[in-house]
Design a protein around this motif. Sequence first.
Motif, mmCIF file in Angstrom:
data_model
loop_
_atom_site.group_PDB
_atom_site.id
_atom_site.type_symbol
_atom_site.label_atom_id
_atom_site.label_comp_id
_atom_site.label_asym_id
_atom_site.label_seq_id
_atom_site.Cartn_x
_atom_site.Cartn_y
_atom_site.Cartn_z
ATOM 1 N N HIS A 47 60.672 33.698 -73.375
ATOM 2 C CA HIS A 47 60.843 34.600 -74.518
ATOM 3 C C HIS A 47 61.493 33.864 -75.691
ATOM 4 N N THR A 51 59.607 33.219 -79.259
ATOM 5 C CA THR A 51 60.238 33.673 -80.502
ATOM 6 C C THR A 51 60.447 32.511 -81.464
ATOM 7 N N TRP A 92 51.561 36.043 -75.187
ATOM 8 C CA TRP A 92 52.273 37.238 -75.656
ATOM 9 C C TRP A 92 51.800 38.468 -74.889
#
Length: 141
Positions: A47, A51, A92
């Motif tokens: 994650h 990001t 994603w």
Amino acid sequence: AINVLCLAVLDVLVLANWKLERAAWTSLKITDGPDMWAARWSGQYQHALMTMVFVYMLSDSLFVLLLPQSVKVPLAILVHHATCLLAMVIPWLYPATHGYTLGIFMSADFNTLFLLARKMLMRSKSGAALPRILLPLVSMC
């Protein structure tokens, strides 16, 4: 210089997401399927990586749009970033089964990091001994 720093952080995150145990990599073939690649990917920091890649691509694209003279071929960089953002849809949407694709996609940035570092060393006006010694090493990568 900021680009090199950002890419170095991203590359460290990529490495942190791969399982580095020898057993995961003893049999590496170009024909390895999704199950084999998924077995090599821990995704522990996936994650954070996703990001940071997203923020980096958007920030760099904005920078190139605002200062196109800062790069040789701005359109190529913008198309590259757009393609990368599009490719990020796979990990994603399917992070549990296809998170490893982000690691594969981002492996190209190890080369980019060394190319940018080499360019910085070549442009170094200081004539410092250490950067000149590092140049052949960075050039081989």
